[in-house]
Structure formats: structure tokens, C-alpha cells
Scaffold this active site. Structure first.
Site, PDB file in Angstrom:
ATOM      1  N   LYS A  74     -32.792  37.614  11.999  1.00  0.00           N
ATOM      2  CA  LYS A  74     -32.658  36.453  13.266  1.00  0.00           C
ATOM      3  C   LYS A  74     -32.068  37.103  14.260  1.00  0.00           C
ATOM      4  O   LYS A  74     -31.017  37.332  14.824  1.00  0.00           O
ATOM      5  CB  LYS A  74     -32.814  35.088  12.346  1.00  0.00           C
ATOM      6  CG  LYS A  74     -32.852  35.069  10.807  1.00  0.00           C
ATOM      7  CD  LYS A  74     -34.731  34.643  11.742  1.00  0.00           C
ATOM      8  CE  LYS A  74     -35.329  35.329  10.502  1.00  0.00           C
ATOM      9  NZ  LYS A  74     -36.263  34.704   9.863  1.00  0.00           N
TER      10      LYS A  74
HETATM   11  C1  PLP Z   1     -36.401  34.097   8.377  1.00  0.00           C
HETATM   12  C2  PLP Z   1     -37.704  32.859   8.214  1.00  0.00           C
HETATM   13  C3  PLP Z   1     -37.590  31.939   7.799  1.00  0.00           C
HETATM   14  C4  PLP Z   1     -37.001  31.902   6.073  1.00  0.00           C
HETATM   15  O1  PLP Z   1     -35.619  31.981   6.862  1.00  0.00           O
HETATM   16  P1  PLP Z   1     -34.052  32.177   5.575  1.00  0.00           P
HETATM   17  O2  PLP Z   1     -33.173  31.792   6.293  1.00  0.00           O
HETATM   18  O3  PLP Z   1     -34.138  33.851   5.233  1.00  0.00           O
HETATM   19  O4  PLP Z   1     -33.912  31.506   4.332  1.00  0.00           O
HETATM   20  C5  PLP Z   1     -38.524  30.530   8.176  1.00  0.00           C
HETATM   21  N1  PLP Z   1     -39.275  30.834   8.460  1.00  0.00           N
HETATM   22  C6  PLP Z   1     -39.893  31.391   8.859  1.00  0.00           C
HETATM   23  C7  PLP Z   1     -40.968  31.408  10.599  1.00  0.00           C
HETATM   24  C8  PLP Z   1     -39.100  33.072   8.808  1.00  0.00           C
HETATM   25  O5  PLP Z   1     -39.198  33.743  10.017  1.00  0.00           O
END
Ligand code: PLP
Length: 385
Positions: free
Chosen positions: A184
Site C-alpha cells: 500500500k
Molecule cells: C489490501 C486491501 C485490503 C486489506 O488490507 P489488509 O491490511 O491486508 O488487511 C482490503 N481491501 C482492499 C481493496 C485492499 O486492496
């Protein structure tokens, strides 16, 4: 010409200062949830302009807490796209509720007022739009639908750290769940943040986050453990350790710079992709926004290219270019094919894109020359297979 070294599709941007900050926490005597979390929560809240922020061990954990705090359960319907990460849909199903999929715009991959409206019924308790790839969903009409239907609205902001919608940062209003997973825009290794202007909801989330105790293990007033904490209602354990939170503080300092770097690289991709007819980038939403460029997604024109998206990705990998897939539609995953039986053709735009999308390498420490390597490799795959 093949690159000598493998270019991953994503790589976290970690500085020596980040490393030193983590080492500092390790040496401090307090490594789990404490002062660094309190600091990250307040700083992230201030960055978004939101009412309150609660750090969590992942966005998935954060979304679980939101569903629990809203009391989502059997008999409830939750409207969300099938073009999303599986975590949201898994949680809805595990809560005993029913996911109802809204189709997405063919070129932004986001739900629209129109597709959400069609998915809303008298049983709809919650609507979860996804801010996709760093662009914001069209919140004004979605807020109106939520208000009129009496459903709660929670934004999946996993891709949206730094995104703004109509000159307002995501998190400024309503309830949004951010992710700090390594791919992210900012990372804590694993982690996330729930930001909301609903004080009652946040109180329930904070309690559910740590065993249902009235206070956290780390008592902010005493700066140490609070042995007298009592269970107010059974809860979960989704707190973020300080070892990780301190990383988030350094990342947040650099978030705007990192996003600007992503934007420059995306601009270079967009300029160079005009040379390739078979590869179509996503469209920018038509309303005012700041794009966080979480992902650079393209669609392969499989007819014109004469190859499948999977073959295209394999061809790039052979040429040392990593790619990602965000996302294979949730309703087409094995378990959901068996249990949900979404009729083919109902989610036309989701299904069309699910077969054709591919995420190209995009991360702040990449160079313009890396983008050129990707473009060269794409041209080579398309002409030589
Ligand atoms: C990465 C992601 C999540 C989950 O995030 P985590 O921190 O890995 O639990 C949820 N929704 C979307 C659209 C994502 O890309």
C-alpha cells in the site's frame, strides 16, 4: 532487450531512518501497543482531518471490527463491488450476512450511484464502496443513497492514503478503513487504521479491538499497564504493536512525497502507453480529486493482442517484469462460484475487466527508466508472444 534484474510490481520504500526508528522501539522496553500507536493515530487523524482514528493490525481486522460494531449479522445485506479484495466479502459471509454485488464503471473500476442503487433492498444495512487504485469513489451520490435507505456507509480506503475527493481527504468525513500492508502507499509491515467521525462507533471499535476491555493494555494516563481493566463485552485482538506503528510515523512524514513520485511515474506510463494500442489504462474519474496512484492498472485488449491476460503476464515475467492482478472478481473465486451463484452477465463490467486487468510495476523508488523497460517488454511480448 531483456532487463538484467527482476523488476517487482511493488516494493515498500524503507529508509535508514525507518530502520533506526524500529530499532529504537526494540531497545525502549515497550514494543507492543503504546505511545507510538497513540502518536500514529493522532497524526493520521490530523492528516485526514477526520474525527478519530484507531490503529489496527490490518485493514481486514479493522473492517471486521466495523462490521461487529455495526452489528452486521444474519438477515442483513451488505452492498459492495465484486471487483475488490476478498477480505471484505469473506468478513460479510463470516458474519452470517449476505454480500450483494454492485457492478463497477468499466473504466474506473468503481461502483456508481446507479449500480449501488440497483443493489439496495429493504434488507441493506451497509454499503462498502472501494476507492480503487488510489482514485476516490463518487461519494456525494453514495452518501445520499445511504441516507435515503437508512444503510451505513463505510469506505474501503485500503488504496486511498492521501486520496482526496472534491478537495476533501478520504477519512475527513464518515468512516473509512485504511491498510498499511507492504504494497500500500504507506506501510507498517502489516497494519491499518479506522478513521471515523462517529464517536459512538469508535468507542465500540476501540473496545472490540482489545478483548472487549474498557481500556487498552497501555493506559495513556499511567503510561503503563492498566491491570484493573474489565471485559465490558467480548472482543477481538487487533491491536498494532509499537514496533510497527513507529514505521507508520516515518512513512506518514513521506506519504505526500511518495504519492507525488507515484504520480510522476504514472504520468510517464500514460505518455508511453499511447504507443501501444492493445493496452488500455484506467480512466480518471470526472469529478475533482487527488489521485494517490496506489496501482497502475491496464487492461489488455485480448482480441487485438491475440493472447490472454495470463499469457501476457507470463510473457512479462519471462522478461523480468513483475505484475499483479487487482483483482480477480470475488464472485468468480471457487467458494463464491459454488455458494453465491451470481448469474453470468449481471456484473458485466466487473467480469470484462476481471479477464483483462493487470497491474504494472509502480512504487516510489522506481526510476523513469524502469517504466521504459516495462514499455519495451510489453511491445516485445505483443509482437513475439
Ligand atoms: C489490501 C486491501 C485490503 C486489506 O488490507 P489488509 O491490511 O491486508 O488487511 C482490503 N481491501 C482492499 C481493496 C485492499 O486492496
Amino acid at each position: 532487450m531483456i532487463r538484467e534484474t527482476f523488476l517487482p510490481f511493488s516494493r515498500p520504500s524503507i529508509t535508514e531512518a525507518d530502520v533506526a526508528a524500529v530499532a529504537g522501539v526494540l531497545r525502549s522496553g515497550w514494543i507492543t501497543t503504546g505511545a507510538r500507536n497513540a502518536c500514529l493515530e493522532e497524526r493520521f487523524r490530523a492528516y485526514t482531518g477526520g474525527g478519530d482514528a484507531a490503529s489496527v493490525s490490518s485493514a481486514t481486522g479493522g473492517m471486521h471490527l466495523v462490521l461487529a460494531a455495526l452489528g452486521i449479522g444474519p438477515g442483513d445485506e451488505v452492498v459492495t463491488p465484486a471487483m475488490t479484495w476478498v477480505s471484505t466479502v469473506n468478513l460479510i459471509v463470516l458474519a452470517g450476512a449476505v454480500p450483494v454485488f454492485a457492478d463497477v464503471d468499466p473504466d474506473t473500476l468503481m461502483v456508481t450511484a446507479d449500480t449501488v442503487q440497483r443493489a439496495v433492498t429493504a434488507r441493506t444495512r451497509l454499503i462498502i464502496p472501494v476507492h480503487f487504485a488510489g482514485a476516490p469513489a463518487d461519494m456525494t451520490p453514495l452518501r445520499k443513497i445511504a441516507e435515503e435507505s437508512g444503510a451505513a456507509l463505510v469506505e474501503d480506503a485500503a488504496h486511498a492514503a492521501g486520496t482526496a475527493y472534491r478537495h476533501e481527504r478520504i477519512g475527513r468525513r464518515g468512516t473509512a478503513v485504511f491498510s498499511f500492508h507492504p504494497i500500500k502507499n504507506m506501510t507498517t509491515g502489516e497494519g491499518g487504521m479506522v478513521v471515523s467521525d462517529d464517536a459512538g462507533l469508535m468507542e465500540r471499535i476501540r473496545r472490540l479491538r482489545f478483548h472487549g476491555l474498557g481500556v487498552d493494555a497501555y493506559d495513556r494516563a499511567s503510561q503503563g499497564r492498566a491491570p484493573q481493566a474489565e471485559v465490558m463485552a467480548p472482543g477481538y485482538k487487533y491491536n498494532l504493536p509499537d514496533i510497527l506503528a513507529v514505521l507508520g510515523c516515518g512513512q506518514l512524514d513521506r506519504l505526500d512525497d511518495m504519492n507525488r513520485r507515484r504520480e510522476a511515474l504514472a504520468g510517464h506510463y500514460l505518455a508511453r502507453l499511447t504507443e501501444i494500442d492493445e493496452v488500455l489504462p484506467l480512466a480518471a474519474p470526472p469529478y475533482p480529486h487527488d489521485h494517490a496512484w496506489h496501482l497502475f492498472i491496464v487492461r489488455l485488449d485480448v482480441e487485438k493482442a491475440g493472447m490472454t491476460r495470463d499469457a501476457f503476464m507470463a510473457g512479462l515475467k519471462e522478461r523480468n517484469i513483475g505484475t499483479g492482478l487487482h483483482f480477480r472478481a470475488v464472485h468468480q473465486q471457487q467458494y463464491y462460484r459454488k455458494t453465491l451463484n451470481v448469474p453470468p452477465g449481471l456484473l458485466v463490467n466487473t467480469e470484462w475487466n476481471s479477464e483483462r486487468i493487470c497491474s504494472l510495476p509502480l512504487f516510489p523508488d522506481m526510476a523513469e527508466e524502469d517504466v521504459d523497460d516495462v514499455i519495451d517488454a510489453i511491445k516485445d511480448v505483443l509482437s513475439n508472444g
